[in-house]
Design a protein around this motif. Structure first.
Motif, PDB file in Angstrom:
ATOM      1  N   MET A  36       0.687  -1.209  -0.006  1.00 47.56           N
ATOM      2  CA  MET A  36      -0.093   0.281   0.022  1.00 47.56           C
ATOM      3  C   MET A  36       0.965   1.142  -0.094  1.00 47.56           C
ATOM      4  SD  MET A  36      -2.901  -1.028   2.629  1.00 47.56           S
ATOM      5  CE  MET A  36      -3.719  -2.383   2.578  1.00 47.56           C
ATOM      6  N   THR A  37       0.607   2.305  -0.867  1.00 42.21           N
ATOM      7  CA  THR A  37       1.198   3.309  -0.988  1.00 42.21           C
ATOM      8  C   THR A  37       0.600   4.681  -0.507  1.00 42.21           C
ATOM      9  OG1 THR A  37       0.749   3.690  -3.332  1.00 42.21           O
ATOM     10  CG2 THR A  37       2.624   2.430  -2.602  1.00 42.21           C
ATOM     11  N   THR A  38       1.168   5.632  -0.104  1.00 38.27           N
ATOM     12  CA  THR A  38       0.418   6.938   0.370  1.00 38.27           C
ATOM     13  C   THR A  38       0.567   7.792  -0.925  1.00 38.27           C
ATOM     14  OG1 THR A  38       2.369   7.810   1.305  1.00 38.27           O
ATOM     15  CG2 THR A  38       0.868   6.708   2.744  1.00 38.27           C
ATOM     16  N   THR A  39      -0.398   8.787  -0.916  1.00 35.25           N
ATOM     17  CA  THR A  39      -0.315   9.916  -1.954  1.00 35.25           C
ATOM     18  C   THR A  39       0.144  11.075  -1.434  1.00 35.25           C
ATOM     19  OG1 THR A  39      -2.652  10.505  -1.248  1.00 35.25           O
ATOM     20  CG2 THR A  39      -2.079   9.100  -3.204  1.00 35.25           C
ATOM     21  N   SER A  40       0.855  11.811  -2.047  1.00 30.24           N
ATOM     22  CA  SER A  40       1.547  13.121  -1.501  1.00 30.24           C
ATOM     23  C   SER A  40       0.729  14.229  -1.699  1.00 30.24           C
ATOM     24  CB  SER A  40       2.497  13.581  -2.701  1.00 30.24           C
ATOM     25  OG  SER A  40       2.911  14.768  -2.352  1.00 30.24           O
ATOM     26  N   PRO A  41       0.275  14.992  -0.633  1.00 34.26           N
ATOM     27  CA  PRO A  41      -0.805  16.203  -0.706  1.00 34.26           C
ATOM     28  C   PRO A  41      -0.212  17.153  -1.293  1.00 34.26           C
ATOM     29  CG  PRO A  41       0.583  16.180   1.381  1.00 34.26           C
ATOM     30  CD  PRO A  41       1.216  15.093   0.391  1.00 34.26           C
ATOM     31  N   GLN A  42       1.036  17.268  -2.163  1.00 33.94           N
ATOM     32  CA  GLN A  42       1.610  18.411  -2.841  1.00 33.94           C
ATOM     33  C   GLN A  42       0.565  18.698  -3.938  1.00 33.94           C
ATOM     34  OE1 GLN A  42       4.156  20.504  -1.894  1.00 33.94           O
ATOM     35  NE2 GLN A  42       4.167  19.016   0.017  1.00 33.94           N
ATOM     36  N   GLY A  43       0.337  19.968  -4.339  1.00 31.46           N
ATOM     37  CA  GLY A  43      -0.352  20.408  -5.414  1.00 31.46           C
ATOM     38  C   GLY A  43      -1.862  20.337  -5.286  1.00 31.46           C
TER      39      GLY A  43
ATOM     40  N   LEU B  12      -4.266   2.699   0.009  1.00 33.09           N
ATOM     41  CA  LEU B  12      -4.390   3.818   1.020  1.00 33.09           C
ATOM     42  C   LEU B  12      -5.272   4.875   0.201  1.00 33.09           C
ATOM     43  CD1 LEU B  12      -1.160   3.703   3.221  1.00 33.09           C
ATOM     44  CD2 LEU B  12      -3.618   3.001   3.695  1.00 33.09           C
ATOM     45  N   GLU B  13      -4.513   5.109  -0.971  1.00 33.20           N
ATOM     46  CA  GLU B  13      -4.988   6.248  -1.831  1.00 33.20           C
ATOM     47  C   GLU B  13      -6.575   6.320  -1.903  1.00 33.20           C
ATOM     48  OE1 GLU B  13      -2.708   4.108  -2.645  1.00 33.20           O
ATOM     49  OE2 GLU B  13      -1.017   5.360  -3.739  1.00 33.20           O
ATOM     50  N   GLU B  14      -7.198   4.866  -2.296  1.00 36.01           N
ATOM     51  CA  GLU B  14      -8.673   4.824  -2.238  1.00 36.01           C
ATOM     52  C   GLU B  14      -9.380   5.473  -0.859  1.00 36.01           C
ATOM     53  OE1 GLU B  14     -12.133   1.846  -3.204  1.00 36.01           O
ATOM     54  OE2 GLU B  14     -10.008   1.058  -2.941  1.00 36.01           O
ATOM     55  N   VAL B  15      -8.858   4.925   0.212  1.00 33.37           N
ATOM     56  CA  VAL B  15      -9.424   5.436   1.422  1.00 33.37           C
ATOM     57  C   VAL B  15      -9.137   6.689   1.602  1.00 33.37           C
ATOM     58  CG1 VAL B  15      -9.182   4.875   3.765  1.00 33.37           C
ATOM     59  CG2 VAL B  15      -8.814   2.876   2.571  1.00 33.37           C
ATOM     60  N   VAL B  16      -8.301   7.429   1.386  1.00 32.07           N
ATOM     61  CA  VAL B  16      -8.016   8.749   1.624  1.00 32.07           C
ATOM     62  C   VAL B  16      -8.957   9.562   0.807  1.00 32.07           C
ATOM     63  CG1 VAL B  16      -6.637  10.792   1.517  1.00 32.07           C
ATOM     64  CG2 VAL B  16      -5.700   8.609   2.512  1.00 32.07           C
ATOM     65  N   ALA B  17      -9.117   9.113  -0.514  1.00 29.94           N
ATOM     66  CA  ALA B  17      -9.925   9.886  -1.299  1.00 29.94           C
ATOM     67  C   ALA B  17     -11.470   9.812  -0.919  1.00 29.94           C
ATOM     68  CB  ALA B  17      -9.636   9.280  -2.912  1.00 29.94           C
ATOM     69  N   ARG B  18     -11.649   8.814  -0.540  1.00 33.81           N
ATOM     70  CA  ARG B  18     -13.204   8.524  -0.127  1.00 33.81           C
ATOM     71  C   ARG B  18     -13.625   9.231   1.113  1.00 33.81           C
ATOM     72  NH1 ARG B  18     -15.985   2.425  -1.683  1.00 33.81           N
ATOM     73  NH2 ARG B  18     -14.769   2.139  -3.692  1.00 33.81           N
ATOM     74  N   LEU B  19     -12.534   9.203   1.956  1.00 33.84           N
ATOM     75  CA  LEU B  19     -12.813  10.039   3.357  1.00 33.84           C
ATOM     76  C   LEU B  19     -12.836  11.351   3.061  1.00 33.84           C
ATOM     77  CD1 LEU B  19     -13.073   8.854   6.173  1.00 33.84           C
ATOM     78  CD2 LEU B  19     -10.574   9.285   6.407  1.00 33.84           C
ATOM     79  N   ARG B  20     -11.975  11.958   2.221  1.00 28.53           N
ATOM     80  CA  ARG B  20     -12.132  13.263   1.674  1.00 28.53           C
ATOM     81  C   ARG B  20     -13.333  13.746   1.295  1.00 28.53           C
ATOM     82  NH1 ARG B  20      -7.096  16.379   0.945  1.00 28.53           N
ATOM     83  NH2 ARG B  20      -8.331  17.654  -0.807  1.00 28.53           N
ATOM     84  N   GLY B  21     -14.031  12.779   0.431  1.00 32.43           N
ATOM     85  CA  GLY B  21     -15.218  13.055  -0.240  1.00 32.43           C
ATOM     86  C   GLY B  21     -16.412  13.313   0.909  1.00 32.43           C
ATOM     87  N   LEU B  22     -16.392  12.161   1.425  1.00 29.69           N
ATOM     88  CA  LEU B  22     -17.336  12.116   2.733  1.00 29.69           C
ATOM     89  C   LEU B  22     -17.262  13.417   3.835  1.00 29.69           C
ATOM     90  CD1 LEU B  22     -16.972   8.347   3.907  1.00 29.69           C
ATOM     91  CD2 LEU B  22     -19.059   9.602   2.706  1.00 29.69           C
ATOM     92  N   ILE B  23     -15.996  13.842   4.087  1.00 26.72           N
ATOM     93  CA  ILE B  23     -15.854  14.972   5.077  1.00 26.72           C
ATOM     94  C   ILE B  23     -16.309  16.272   4.379  1.00 26.72           C
ATOM     95  CG2 ILE B  23     -14.242  16.361   6.169  1.00 26.72           C
ATOM     96  CD1 ILE B  23     -12.505  13.834   6.494  1.00 26.72           C
ATOM     97  N   ARG B  24     -16.086  16.320   3.027  1.00 25.55           N
ATOM     98  CA  ARG B  24     -16.605  17.330   2.196  1.00 25.55           C
ATOM     99  C   ARG B  24     -17.957  17.358   2.057  1.00 25.55           C
ATOM    100  NH1 ARG B  24     -12.646  19.152  -2.705  1.00 25.55           N
ATOM    101  NH2 ARG B  24     -14.042  20.612  -2.936  1.00 25.55           N
TER     102      ARG B  24
END
Length: 245
Positions: free
Chosen positions: A1-8, A124-136
């Motif tokens: 599993m890899t993480t995504t960078s928050p840059q940009g 991890l990218e999928e989990v973070v992306a989905r979580l960002r969508g839920l929070i927004r």
């Protein structure tokens, strides 16, 4: 599993401009730690629990903006935990994790009030992306533009050149603004006088250390006066900025 960078990418902040809070509930400690690291990399505040009872206690104290919840826990299943969480935090978004991929399990989780569902193994990218969508979508956090720097309760907008700490607006000269921007782009990192001179004044270190000290003192009077200090000196090394304790 890899993480995504928050840059940009835009960042999420709570309405009080503090980091988003996420509770991770999973009895697999390595997985919980991996998720927590990925979420902290997003700049979020994270706590974890290894069972349902611990999740409810932590949620009551932590007041998370979102919850990642494993369906299978040692003391109770995730659906029962969700019911207890909803009594404490009726609107908190919940992302279920499960090793089971049946349609019935997905329907059960969503019907019980879960907001989304991810099946193990996942990225991890999928989990973070989905979580960002839920929070927004929940409206509990707002988007911070890429032009905004935030350290603790100190906010600097690179486009409008507006600076504030807490509820107070702070007026800075052009040079003070550039110095503060350099510090805030490198939070918790000690910056030498030579680095500051090169970045802010665009010339090499050559007996001009006094100008750095002078402008650091100007900033302290405007940023730290009457507040918990954020600008710190490291003798023989340089200066850094970090959230007030």
């Amino acid at each position: 599993m890899t993480t995504t960078s928050p840059q940009g990418r835009t960042e999420l902040l709570r309405s009080d401009r503090t980091p988003v809070r996420v509770l991770v509930v999973d009895d697999e400690a390595p997985l919980a730690e991996l998720l927590s690291m990925a979420l902290r990399y997003e700049g979020w505040e994270v706590r974890s629990a290894g069972d349902g009872a611990g999740a409810v206690r932590t949620a009551r104290d932590f007041r998370p903006d979102a919850v990642i919840l494993d369906v299978m826990l040692p003391d109770m299943d995730g659906l029962a935990v969700l019911g207890r969480l909803r009594r404490e935090l009726s609107d908190v978004p919940v992302l279920f994790l499960t090793a089971r991929d049946s349609v019935e399990d997905r329907i059960a989780g969503l019907t019980a009030g879960g907001d989304d569902y991810v099946t193990k193994p996942f990225s991890l990218e999928e989990v973070v992306a989905r979580l960002r969508g839920l929070i927004r979508r929940s409206g509990t956090a707002s988007v911070r533009s890429e032009s905004t720097l935030v350290v603790g309760d100190l906010i600097l907008d690179e486009d409008s050149h507006e600076v504030s700490r807490g509820d107070d607006s702070i007026h800075l000269t052009a040079t003070e603004f550039e110095l503060l921007r350099f510090l805030m782009r490198n939070p918790r990192r000690v910056l030498s006088k030579a680095q500051i001179l090169d970045r802010v004044w665009n010339y090499d270190f050559g007996g001009q250390a006094n100008v750095v000290e002078l402008y650091i003192s100007y900033l302290r009077k405007k940023i730290d006066a009457g507040r918990t200090p954020m600008i710190h000196t490291r003798r023989g090394a340089g200066y850094l900025i970090k959230p007030g304790d």
